[in-house]
Design an enzyme around this catalytic site. Structure first.
Site, PDB file in Angstrom:
ATOM      1  N   ASP A  60       0.831  -1.208   0.000  1.00  0.00           N
ATOM      2  CA  ASP A  60       0.000   0.000   0.000  1.00  0.00           C
ATOM      3  C   ASP A  60       0.869   1.264   0.000  1.00  0.00           C
ATOM      4  O   ASP A  60       1.792   1.400   0.801  1.00  0.00           O
ATOM      5  CB  ASP A  60      -0.899  -0.010   1.239  1.00  0.00           C
ATOM      6  N   HIS A 112      -1.626  -2.948   8.097  1.00  0.00           N
ATOM      7  CA  HIS A 112      -2.208  -1.631   8.334  1.00  0.00           C
ATOM      8  C   HIS A 112      -3.731  -1.728   8.257  1.00  0.00           C
ATOM      9  O   HIS A 112      -4.284  -2.504   7.469  1.00  0.00           O
ATOM     10  CB  HIS A 112      -1.701  -0.604   7.320  1.00  0.00           C
ATOM     11  N   CYS A 142      -6.579  -2.041   4.983  1.00  0.00           N
ATOM     12  CA  CYS A 142      -5.844  -2.775   3.951  1.00  0.00           C
ATOM     13  C   CYS A 142      -6.806  -3.259   2.858  1.00  0.00           C
ATOM     14  O   CYS A 142      -7.763  -3.990   3.126  1.00  0.00           O
ATOM     15  CB  CYS A 142      -5.112  -3.959   4.567  1.00  0.00           C
TER      16      CYS A 142
END
Length: 290
Positions: free
Chosen positions: A80, A134, A137
């Site tokens: 990401d 995270h 996601c």
């Protein structure tokens, strides 16, 4: 309407650079007769500003980093774009060895990730490995919602395996966003387990006590890192030592290991790779003789 066009920012081909001074004096040239992709121009100009900022206080900033590569940390995280690995940890260029993929998976059959772990553990001898997911996601969300097919769906099956292992807990969470956040955490925990299964990590930990493994989750909305308590992950794993710790590597007190002899000084005979490990054998398949 025609797309907007402008001049391209480019670096003209140059011969072999003989010195840092010659390279640092190189500037971007703008050809007015060239078509410009404005995004690329912005990136090149940003790179120039970054170089100037980094060398303003330390003219040898890049030279010093070009001479040695000795990071203390390995970071395995999600691809990401909102997760800047070194910046969010307050680290500098050269501090962090990085591997990234969708949903931060550690898979035994993934040669890419496996080679990174082996190199970081055996050659760089990193002291810490961070497995970082995270909240928010897209890979985790895709795994629960998509009914598509293709390479992404194949990869996201790994996350669905995590869901299967923790289905009882996850199915009791009524709020969808809370469920996704919890799956992010559980996914990190399971990847930490997968990392502990890696033979290079096992071998290094047995010999030196390193690397230490840490599970982290970034909250993108706040920028803060959340730790996943590793003891909650590893304590249950000890029940399966007889399964995953498939050999007993030599201890630090054995100075002869890398010399091809046993702790008693007798030679070691290489065991065929097709044969299994047994008590008393080292991780690399060697067997004591005599």
């Amino acid at each position: 309407m025609e797309p907007r066009r402008a001049s391209v920012v480019r670096v003209a081909p140059i011969p072999m650079v003989q010195s840092y001074e010659a390279h640092s004096n190189m500037k971007y040239s703008v050809g007015e007769d060239e078509l410009l992709d404005e995004d690329i121009a912005r990136i090149l100009e940003g790179n120039q500003r970054w170089v100037e900022e980094m060398t303003a206080g330390d003219p040898e900033y890049f030279i010093s980093r070009s001479l040695i590569h000795k990071p203390k940390y390995l970071y395995i995280g999600c691809s990401d774009a909102r997760v800047p690995a070194d910046l969010m940890m307050g680290l500098q260029s050269g501090d962090l060895f990085v591997h990234r993929n969708i949903a931060n998976q550690i898979v035994s059959t993934d040669c890419n990730c496996g080679s990174v772990i082996e190199y970081a553990t055996n050659h760089l001898k990193v002291k810490h490995i961070f497995v970082c997911g995270h909240y928010g996601c897209g890979g985790i969300k895709y795994a629960l919602e998509s009914d598509g097919w293709g390479m992404n769906d194949h990869w996201m099956r790994l996350v669905r395996n995590v869901y299967r292992l923790h289905a009882q807990e996850l199915d009791e969470i009524p709020d969808k966003q809370a469920k996704l956040r919890r799956l992010v955490e559980l996914n990190v925990a399971e990847q930490v387990v997968n990392l502990y299964k890696n033979p290079h990590v096992q071998h290094s930990v047995k010999l030196t006590g390193f690397p230490k493994v840490h599970g982290l989750v970034l909250d993108i909305a706040t920028g803060l890192l959340v730790t996943i308590p590793i003891e909650l992950v590893t304590d249950p794993l000890h029940r399966y030592d007889h399964v995953y710790l498939f050999s007993k590597p030599p201890t630090v007190s054995n100075p002869h290991h890398k010399l091809g002899v046993s702790e008693h000084g007798s030679p070691l005979k290489r065991r065929p790779a097709t044969q299994g490990f047994a008590e008393g054998q080292s991780l690399d398949g060697a067997e004591k003789v005599g």
